[in-house]
Design a protein around this motif. Structure first.
Motif, PDB file in Angstrom:
ATOM      1  N   PHE A 271       0.922  -1.188  -0.026  1.00 33.24           N
ATOM      2  CA  PHE A 271      -0.166   0.005  -0.056  1.00 33.24           C
ATOM      3  C   PHE A 271       0.712   1.391   0.004  1.00 33.24           C
ATOM      4  N   LEU A 272       1.936   1.311   0.841  1.00 32.75           N
ATOM      5  CA  LEU A 272       2.865   2.138   0.879  1.00 32.75           C
ATOM      6  C   LEU A 272       3.517   2.741  -0.335  1.00 32.75           C
ATOM      7  N   SER A 273       3.903   1.497  -0.993  1.00 36.82           N
ATOM      8  CA  SER A 273       4.761   1.767  -2.387  1.00 36.82           C
ATOM      9  C   SER A 273       3.614   2.203  -3.396  1.00 36.82           C
ATOM     10  N   TYR A 274       2.372   1.817  -3.339  1.00 35.70           N
ATOM     11  CA  TYR A 274       1.248   2.212  -4.299  1.00 35.70           C
ATOM     12  C   TYR A 274       1.320   3.750  -4.240  1.00 35.70           C
ATOM     13  N   GLU A 275       0.998   4.109  -2.940  1.00 37.61           N
ATOM     14  CA  GLU A 275       0.744   5.590  -2.534  1.00 37.61           C
ATOM     15  C   GLU A 275       1.927   6.419  -3.207  1.00 37.61           C
ATOM     16  N   GLY A 276       3.059   5.986  -2.878  1.00 38.70           N
ATOM     17  CA  GLY A 276       4.374   6.824  -2.912  1.00 38.70           C
ATOM     18  C   GLY A 276       4.467   6.821  -4.423  1.00 38.70           C
ATOM     19  N   ALA A 277       4.314   5.761  -5.143  1.00 38.92           N
ATOM     20  CA  ALA A 277       4.303   5.733  -7.046  1.00 38.92           C
ATOM     21  C   ALA A 277       3.291   6.698  -7.336  1.00 38.92           C
ATOM     22  N   GLU A 278       1.962   6.483  -6.916  1.00 40.74           N
ATOM     23  CA  GLU A 278       1.089   7.512  -7.538  1.00 40.74           C
ATOM     24  C   GLU A 278       1.164   9.078  -7.325  1.00 40.74           C
TER      25      GLU A 278
END
Length: 310
Positions: free
Chosen positions: A104-111
């Motif tokens: 989830f954190l990786s997705y939020e950061g990438a977005e």
């Protein structure tokens, strides 16, 4: 003085000594657990100001207070019972759950990185016209509390690992103290950062000499600082998320990526010192988080379009 009273006083003294020793053990446990979680605490403090940026001054502290209350709820009502229950009943489930948080954190950061690079913005942002102020504020608080849940889970998991050998009640007390203390520290620092320009304006009005200089420096320095923290917060999501995934994969038997990261960090530390070694390790974790986050973002945003065309 009767023999019975003397014996009673001896018993009271022994109980007091035992209680003092227990308190010393818990204080040591709190210090040890809190220090181990310091890295994630820094990330938490860097991420949060991005959710408060561009609100009007009169709403900044209320928004921070709402996020802080949500953070306490995360730690004490959700994560503390779950952590204690999992450590007692399903210790093997902790790592997979943390890896879901890392995704989830990786997705939020990438977005967020894609949005900064000119990609499609998902939802209203402070730079765009806000159609409903209350709804926008509620959405920002919800997003901050949701991200805090992942970071808080990592904090509680790190703290739990440091006190896993202690009795259940002592573990609960230590985790509760760590949770409350870290929340007060993080959101106290965030409040100071966000209100630094207002403090500077107060100092500059009618001030002279050093007071005027400090006031002007705070007023002029706060906007760049908030921008820097927003960028650090995005990077923090990626390196914490990537770090969780690397560590979790190592725990589950896929150790090669984490071993390669450790080897690079050790080589850089030997050649250039510990600080650059940490930067190298964070950079590798951030790259892992970015790649996996991009994949997750592509699936989440591309799959609905594919399904609609189908």
């Amino acid at each position: 003085m009767s023999v019975g009273l003397i014996a009673l006083l001896d018993d009271v003294a022994m109980i007091a000594k035992a209680a003092a020793a227990s308190l010393d053990d818990m204080a040591a446990g709190v210090a040890q657990a809190g220090s181990k979680a310091a890295g994630v605490v820094i990330d938490d403090a860097a991420v949060t100001p991005a959710y408060v940026a561009s609100f009007t001054p009169d709403r900044e502290l209320p928004v921070i207070a709402r996020i802080a209350r949500g953070s306490l709820f995360n730690k004490l009502v959700i994560l503390l019972p779950v952590a204690l229950g999992l450590s007692a009943l399903l210790p093997w489930a902790i790592t997979p759950l943390l890896m879901l948080g890392g995704l989830f954190l990786s997705y939020e950061g990438a977005e967020k990185l894609l949005e900064k690079l000119g990609g499609q913005t998902h939802g209203e942002t402070p730079d765009a016209p806000v159609s409903d102020g209350k709804a926008f504020e509620a959405a920002r608080v919800k997003g901050a509390v949701r991200t805090d849940l992942i970071l808080s889970a990592e904090i509680m998991a790190i703290a739990l690992a440091e006190v896993a050998d202690k009795p259940l009640i002592e573990r609960a007390v230590i985790l509760g103290i760590v949770g409350v203390g870290i929340t007060v520290l993080v959101y106290g620092v965030v409040a100071l950062i966000v209100k630094a320009d207002d403090i500077g304006l107060h100092l500059a009005r009618g001030g002279t000499g050093l007071r005027l200089t400090i006031g002007r420096a705070l007023v002029q320095g706060t906007p760049p600082l908030l921008t820097l923290l927003a960028n650090v917060g995005t990077a923090a999501m990626l390196w914490v998320g990537g770090g969780i995934l690397l560590h979790g994969a190592e725990q589950l038997g896929l150790a090669a990526p984490a071993h390669w990261q450790h080897g690079v960090v050790h080589a850089v530390e030997m050649a250039a010192g510990g600080a650059l070694g940490w930067i190298a390790g964070a950079g590798i974790a951030g790259l892992v988080g970015l790649v996996i986050g991009m994949i997750v973002a592509g699936v989440l945003h591309g799959l609905p379009a594919v399904l609609r065309r189908a």
